[in-house]
Design a protein around this motif. Sequence first.
Motif, PDB file in Angstrom:
ATOM      1  N   LEU A 367       0.991  -1.671   1.644  1.00  0.00           N
ATOM      2  CA  LEU A 367       0.295  -1.741   0.356  1.00  0.00           C
ATOM      3  C   LEU A 367      -0.550  -0.489   0.124  1.00  0.00           C
ATOM      4  O   LEU A 367      -0.614   0.025  -1.002  1.00  0.00           O
ATOM      5  N   GLU A 368      -1.219  -0.009   1.163  1.00  0.00           N
ATOM      6  CA  GLU A 368      -1.993   1.231   1.007  1.00  0.00           C
ATOM      7  C   GLU A 368      -1.081   2.372   0.564  1.00  0.00           C
ATOM      8  O   GLU A 368      -1.436   3.162  -0.334  1.00  0.00           O
ATOM      9  N   LEU A 369       0.088   2.444   1.163  1.00  0.00           N
ATOM     10  CA  LEU A 369       1.049   3.491   0.791  1.00  0.00           C
ATOM     11  C   LEU A 369       1.524   3.296  -0.649  1.00  0.00           C
ATOM     12  O   LEU A 369       1.578   4.254  -1.436  1.00  0.00           O
ATOM     13  N   TRP A 370       1.820   2.054  -1.026  1.00  0.00           N
ATOM     14  CA  TRP A 370       2.289   1.762  -2.383  1.00  0.00           C
ATOM     15  C   TRP A 370       1.216   2.102  -3.421  1.00  0.00           C
ATOM     16  O   TRP A 370       1.517   2.665  -4.485  1.00  0.00           O
ATOM     17  N   LEU A 371      -0.026   1.765  -3.134  1.00  0.00           N
ATOM     18  CA  LEU A 371      -1.118   2.054  -4.074  1.00  0.00           C
ATOM     19  C   LEU A 371      -1.271   3.561  -4.283  1.00  0.00           C
ATOM     20  O   LEU A 371      -1.486   4.022  -5.410  1.00  0.00           O
ATOM     21  N   ASN A 372      -1.163   4.318  -3.215  1.00  0.00           N
ATOM     22  CA  ASN A 372      -1.326   5.772  -3.343  1.00  0.00           C
ATOM     23  C   ASN A 372      -0.120   6.441  -3.997  1.00  0.00           C
ATOM     24  O   ASN A 372      -0.239   7.531  -4.554  1.00  0.00           O
ATOM     25  N   GLU A 373       1.020   5.786  -3.962  1.00  0.00           N
ATOM     26  CA  GLU A 373       2.206   6.321  -4.621  1.00  0.00           C
ATOM     27  C   GLU A 373       2.299   5.889  -6.080  1.00  0.00           C
ATOM     28  O   GLU A 373       3.052   6.468  -6.857  1.00  0.00           O
ATOM     29  N   HIS A 374       1.551   4.848  -6.463  1.00  0.00           N
ATOM     30  CA  HIS A 374       1.577   4.326  -7.831  1.00  0.00           C
ATOM     31  C   HIS A 374       0.147   4.298  -8.361  1.00  0.00           C
ATOM     32  O   HIS A 374      -0.495   3.248  -8.435  1.00  0.00           O
ATOM     33  N   GLN A 375      -0.353   5.469  -8.715  1.00  0.00           N
ATOM     34  CA  GLN A 375      -1.754   5.622  -9.079  1.00  0.00           C
ATOM     35  C   GLN A 375      -2.133   4.802 -10.316  1.00  0.00           C
ATOM     36  O   GLN A 375      -3.215   4.205 -10.370  1.00  0.00           O
TER      37      GLN A 375
END
Length: 656
Positions: A367-375
């Motif tokens: 989720l941390e990765l997804w959040l940073n990839e989908h600002q």
Amino acid sequence: MSKTYSDSSIRVLRGLEPVKQRPGMYTRTDNPLHIITEVVDNSADEALAGFAKVVTVRLHGDGSVSVTDDGRGIPVGIHPEEGVPTVEVVFTRLHAGGKFDKKAGGAYQFSGGLHGVGVSVTNALSLRLEVTVTREGGVHRMAFTGGDVVEPLALVCSAPKRASGTSVRVWPDAQYFDSAEIPPQQLERVLKAKAVLLPGVRVRLEIEDKNGLIKDEKEWVYQDGLSDYLRSQLAEYLIDGLFWKFSKYAPASHDTFAEGEGAEWVVAWTEDGPIVRESYVNLIHTPSGGTHEAGLRDGIFNAVKSYIDHHSLLPKGVKLTADDVFSRISFVLSTKMLDPQFQGQTKERLSSRDALRLVNAMVRDPLELWLNEHQEQAKKIAEFSIRAAQTRQRAGQKIEKRKSSGVAVLPGKLADCQSDNLEERELFLVEGDSAGGSAKQGRNKDTQAILPLRGKVLNTWEHEADRIYANNEIHNIAVALGVDPHAPDDTPDMSNLRYARVIILADADVDGSHIQVLLLTLFYRHFPALIRAGRVCVAQPPLYRVDVPAQGKNKPARKFYCLDDGELEGTLDRLRADKVREGAWQVSRFKGLGEMNPVQLWETTLNPDARRLLTLRTDDFTGYVREVFNKLMAKSEAASRRAWMEEAGHLVEADE
């Protein structure tokens, strides 16, 4: 009556007799759905293992139910230890099955079955059960009556060498259930859930008329299971982009978890509309949640909070909690574990401690990765969470304004009573929405108000009065009562008191006792005037129900409710003295208030003429009682609590 207690007084229940004597300990007894679900779960486990592609449930015109799958088929050879066909062992022995061997390469590496009591319970509580197994080039059949073999395993005919599968037909025994009918909507929900969790597997429901002809049939197949299901439930409320699907499982080299353990989930954020939250463990629905949901909650909270902290988005003075982040989240979670532990045989709640760490570990990093990839989506999610935190904090500060204006805004969950006579009015604080729903239906609407409480309230022992309203449940209790928090030496304004009695209604288990203690701490610490006046009570719901069949024309069927084991034994002794045949009665154990229907709740706990209440009253707010509360509830007393438990722990009976 003989009072002799000797060696012959001890009775050993063998085979399936324990199930017949105490069916409520093994399954739900409101209707036969759960014993049918046990059979469906076995077929679903075959599909989960990758062998079954079609699962069919048929409701026959004669009231029986059959479950058929095209899996491997139950083994029919002679069991090496029991000396009888293995299929017979599966259906006649408690704690027998293929799901104990959880190591890689076992028959069922991941399954909902743990204890091997599922289909044997189904067999014990059925008038008749027939099982047909196709495997190894033959069709084999055997039948049982009341759990006993009446038609030994026999080869019926030959079959194609590659053909395999199992068909189980069940005639539930109505004497063990409140209703002999299976709720069709609940059955459909169970079958649809299996299809959702088994992408590509066809799950069919066929319903016969009285002539044995199919009058209705339904089929569910989901190629993209969880996503399709959650999208259909939320429909027009979905926000573009705020939908996250992911799965993660441990590799063979993982240091902490076994190969294949992990989870699949879909999460959606919405601004309004329904909240959908469903969880499963090895295809078993867990409607009461548990540690896997807690792991999902922790993983999402930590990831979102990390994103907010990293980008310095949190306004000054705002403190973020997991409730804020989770306030508008819907999810479907499917967890795989090698050895899940549930609360009770009905498996409504997962209690495995490892599940929290497992799901948390699988969720947080992706989720941390997804959040940073989908600002763009991440900022919207952060806004939702921060807005919820601000709303919560404002709500904690609003109570004084509402009261000073003379207008009490009552909690939305409160089902108030109608009487204007204060001394008649009672407020029940009920553990859980399920029990709250039954209490609302079973109460006397003129004099009894119901306020359901979700989860455990805050430990308020070391909190000042102006801080306790931050907890939503305590806020609701205070507003409903109409009395402000006060100290023991204060003279509070009781003119707005809305109820003569506050009655704590919680389950008769460890969690229920914990909730009682937290609520009593709240009243003793912050509403002592109610304690002094004897206005705080604790309800004592029964643990057991004894059903006695009719004995001739002059003795109709009877039922008794028993508070505890001692009362149960006394009741059974009276029945024996009344010449009721030993074993003619049925004893059911209530696992919680949620198991009671409205009528039972009224008869046992709400009816003023029949209920039992403990009234709490004391004037000791500086001496011994305060010391006990301090030892139990103060954070600084952890060491003395531990010493006390080590010293006196043997006095407490374990809660099984």
